[in-house]
Design an enzyme around this catalytic site. Structure first.
Site, short mmCIF file in Angstrom:
data_model
loop_
_atom_site.label_atom_id
_atom_site.label_comp_id
_atom_site.label_asym_id
_atom_site.label_seq_id
_atom_site.Cartn_x
_atom_site.Cartn_y
_atom_site.Cartn_z
N LEU A 162 0.83 -1.21 0.00
CA LEU A 162 0.00 0.00 0.00
C LEU A 162 0.86 1.26 0.00
CD1 LEU A 162 0.07 1.47 3.01
CD2 LEU A 162 -1.47 -0.38 3.59
N ASN A 235 10.53 -2.11 -3.65
CA ASN A 235 10.90 -0.78 -3.14
C ASN A 235 12.23 -0.30 -3.71
OD1 ASN A 235 8.60 -0.27 -1.81
ND2 ASN A 235 9.41 -0.50 0.26
N GLY A 280 12.40 15.59 -8.75
CA GLY A 280 12.11 16.52 -7.67
C GLY A 280 13.26 16.57 -6.68
N CYS A 287 9.71 4.00 4.15
CA CYS A 287 10.06 2.71 3.56
C CYS A 287 11.30 2.70 2.67
CB CYS A 287 8.87 2.17 2.77
SG CYS A 287 7.50 1.73 3.86
N LYS A 347 4.93 13.13 1.51
CA LYS A 347 4.16 13.13 0.26
C LYS A 347 2.76 13.63 0.59
CE LYS A 347 2.24 8.92 -0.74
NZ LYS A 347 2.23 7.61 -1.29
N1 LIG Z 1 3.85 2.73 6.05
C1 LIG Z 1 3.85 2.20 4.85
O1 LIG Z 1 3.51 2.86 3.86
C2 LIG Z 1 4.23 0.76 4.65
C3 LIG Z 1 3.95 0.14 3.43
C4 LIG Z 1 4.32 -1.19 3.26
C5 LIG Z 1 4.95 -1.88 4.28
N2 LIG Z 1 5.23 -1.24 5.46
C6 LIG Z 1 5.88 -2.01 6.51
O2 LIG Z 1 4.88 -2.36 7.49
C7 LIG Z 1 5.46 -2.35 8.79
C8 LIG Z 1 4.68 -1.40 9.67
O3 LIG Z 1 4.82 -0.10 9.17
P1 LIG Z 1 3.92 1.11 9.68
O4 LIG Z 1 4.25 2.27 8.82
O5 LIG Z 1 2.52 0.66 9.81
O6 LIG Z 1 4.54 1.31 11.15
P2 LIG Z 1 3.99 2.22 12.34
O7 LIG Z 1 5.18 2.67 13.07
O8 LIG Z 1 3.01 3.20 11.81
O9 LIG Z 1 3.17 1.20 13.24
C9 LIG Z 1 3.76 0.18 13.98
C10 LIG Z 1 2.90 -0.08 15.20
O10 LIG Z 1 3.36 -1.27 15.84
C11 LIG Z 1 3.18 -1.11 17.24
N3 LIG Z 1 3.96 -2.12 17.95
C12 LIG Z 1 5.29 -2.18 18.17
N4 LIG Z 1 5.60 -3.32 18.84
C13 LIG Z 1 4.45 -3.99 19.04
C14 LIG Z 1 4.12 -5.23 19.64
N5 LIG Z 1 5.06 -6.02 20.18
N6 LIG Z 1 2.83 -5.61 19.70
C15 LIG Z 1 1.87 -4.82 19.15
N7 LIG Z 1 2.12 -3.65 18.56
C16 LIG Z 1 3.40 -3.23 18.49
C17 LIG Z 1 3.60 0.34 17.48
O11 LIG Z 1 3.12 0.82 18.71
C18 LIG Z 1 2.97 1.03 16.26
O12 LIG Z 1 1.66 1.48 16.54
C19 LIG Z 1 6.92 -1.97 8.60
O13 LIG Z 1 7.68 -3.13 8.51
C20 LIG Z 1 6.93 -1.25 7.28
O14 LIG Z 1 8.17 -1.33 6.63
C21 LIG Z 1 4.87 0.06 5.66
#
Ligand SMILES: NC(=O)c1ccc[n+]([C@@H]2O[C@H](COP(=O)([O-])OP(=O)(O)OC[C@H]3O[C@@H](n4cnc5c(N)ncnc54)[C@H](O)[C@@H]3O)[C@@H](O)[C@H]2O)c1
Length: 494
Positions: A162, A235, A280, A287, A347
């Protein structure tokens, strides 16, 4: 099916809401109590268009709950998604602490005599599927060593693609779903979970209409390692594509070409594709940087020097610096100048400031003695909270941010900035200089509005191009004195 999502951030909140919307019973668990409290009250802890609406619909259609108690949620689940953060360590390696802790807690909460699928949705380096399996087993052994033989679970990787800002759309209408596992039972459980999505058997919400021609969503089922690599390769490739456009922009600037024209000229080639070719001031976000660094690190662990990945990071680092360079070219001295930044989020349509170019630009400008005024439609609250020491002057709109400024820098291409009345903005400024860091504006219109316009990879503009008039009656050629042709020939003229 019964689902637990661990980690309710950008990915977990959207995944949980979408699965509940599709009819599953979902419990979203996070260690952050404030986050859970906010979600229970029906508010999203992050800015993501449509998320609050989808959570409300999910509450009606399926069942979605928010909790801090992992054990109660996991015990009863068929599928457990781990969607915790995997940020970078200072070395570039992935910090696996959250993943490890989540995996152990899952193991400790499972019950014997039931089959669980534990899914890595977090982006994790190759091999983490195996690591999670070992840690879940450790959790089991610690909690119920006597019944260890009766526990039944399999680990799968289901990377997330996403994009923040269009996360609901991307999750309901994905281009593909990648499922990696050594267990066919895990794969068939996940195929069943995603069936309403892959067959598009749901009524589209009004705020996320189904794209025209949307057909069945392909499932790619692979080994664990391949699924993990697919996410990193995707990515790495996307960041490389932007880096390529930026490198071309830097050459275009020198040779007098316009990178916007050049990229649209190559993007129509189906082998290249037009996405992610916008030049840009460099990519940002949570990520690209961390994932490319992590892949570089993984390659090095296996004795391979990934030169293209290293170059991609280096090009992006350099690109961040061009705003300062362009401001210096225009203003010479930055000390004591007032610079206005339009946009803070990495963004549009998100409040995410992770690795946002705006922060780096603001820090450099402040360090150089400039005053920095900022405006962002959504991310100002997040900026105040996350960077309390940055001495920024927060303004309430695009006109006030420009007031008294020596230059405006467009940092984030929020669509509403494209509709600004540039003449009004220019009139508010001490000196109407516009550095368009995302090539959002029409150069001609900006100049007509009174700006000195500089984009990225396109010629700088200070005067409107003169309209070409064909005279109704051709003027008579001027009379020449006999000496004139010789002078013209000497000067190389015609
Ligand atoms: N943000 C993006 O656009 C995106 C897109 C694709 C993949 N990802 C991947 O997805 C993963 C999450 O990214 P995100 O942006 O959602 O992160 P984020 O930091 O927004 O959210 C992570 C959440 O995990 C919680 N957390 C930490 N340890 C925990 C535990 N032991 N039990 C329960 N909750 C816990 C934190 O409190 C936080 O709310 C990462 O690996 C990221 O690389 C992110």
């Amino acid at each position: 099916m019964k689902v637990t999502v661990l980690g309710v951030g950008y990915v977990g909140a959207v995944t949980g809401a979408c699965l509940a919307f599709l009819g599953h019973r979902v419990t979203c668990v996070d260690v952050d109590e404030a986050r859970i409290k906010k979600l229970r009250a029906g508010h999203s802890p992050i800015y993501e268009p449509g998320l609050e609406e989808l959570i409300a619909m999910a509450q009606e259609r399926g069942e979605i709950g928010f909790d801090t108690d992992v054990a109660a949620a996991v015990r009863d689940s068929d599928v457990i998604f781990i969607a915790v953060g995997t940020p970078s360590l200072p070395t570039g390696e992935t910090n696996l602490a959250y993943l490890e802790s989540a995996a152990r807690t899952v193991g400790a909460a499972m019950e014997p005599g039931r089959f669980y699928v534990v899914v890595n949705k977090s982006t994790v380096p190759v091999g983490c599927g195996n690591l999670v399996e070992a840690l879940v087993r450790d959790g089991v052994m610690q909690a119920r060593p006597e019944a260890a033989a009766d526990f039944d679970f399999a680990v799968a990787s289901n990377p997330e693609f996403l994009r923040e800002g269009s996360a609901i759309h991307d999750s309901l209408y994905p281009g593909r779903i990648v499922l990696g596992s050594g267990s066919s039972r895990a794969i068939s459980t996940l195929k069943k979970l995603y069936r309403p999505l892959t067959e598009q058997r749901f009524a589209a919400p009004s705020f996320a209409p189904r794209p025209a021609g949307m057909a069945e969503v392909p499932i790619i089922s692979t080994t664990l390692a391949s699924a993990e690599m697919i996410k990193y390769s995707a990515n790495a490739f996307l960041s490389l594509k932007i880096g390529f456009a930026n490198e071309m922009a830097n050459i275009c600037e020198r040779v007098g070409a316009d990178v916007v024209e050049v990229m649209s000229g190559i993007g129509l080639d189906a082998r290249i594709g037009s996405g992610f070719l916008n030049a840009g001031i460099g990519w940002g976000g949570s990520c690209f940087g961390k994932d490319v660094n992590s892949l570089l690190h993984t390659a090095a662990e296996y004795g391979y020097e990934a030169r293209i990945l290293a170059a991609s990071l280096a090009v992006n680092r350099l690109q961040r610096g061009i705003v300062i360079q362009k401001l210096q070219e225009k203003l010479f001295i930055l000390k004591g100048r007032t610079i206005a930044l339009l946009g803070l989020a990495f963004k549009p349509d998100t409040d995410d400031l992770r690795d946002a170019p705006s922060i780096q630009i603001a820090e450099r400008l402040l360090h150089m003695g400039a005053r920095v005024r900022v405006f962002d439609p959504i991310a100002m609250e997040a900026c105040r909270a996350q960077y309390p020491r940055l001495q920024l002057c927060y303004c309430e709109d695009a006109l006030s941010v420009a007031t008294g400024a020596d230059a405006v820098v467009l940092v984030t291409e929020w669509p509403e900035f494209a509709d600004l009345d540039l003449m009004q903005v220019a009139l508010k400024m001490r000196r109407p200089i516009l550095i368009d860091g995302r090539n959002l504006f029409d150069a001609e219109k900006a100049v007509e509005a009174g700006f000195e316009y500089t984009g990225v990879g396109r010629p700088s503009r200070t005067t409107p191009s003169k309209p070409y008039h064909t005279p109704v009656t051709a003027p008579r050629p001027p009379m020449r004195t006999p000496a004139e042709p010789q002078l013209a020939a000497k000067a190389g003229g015609r």
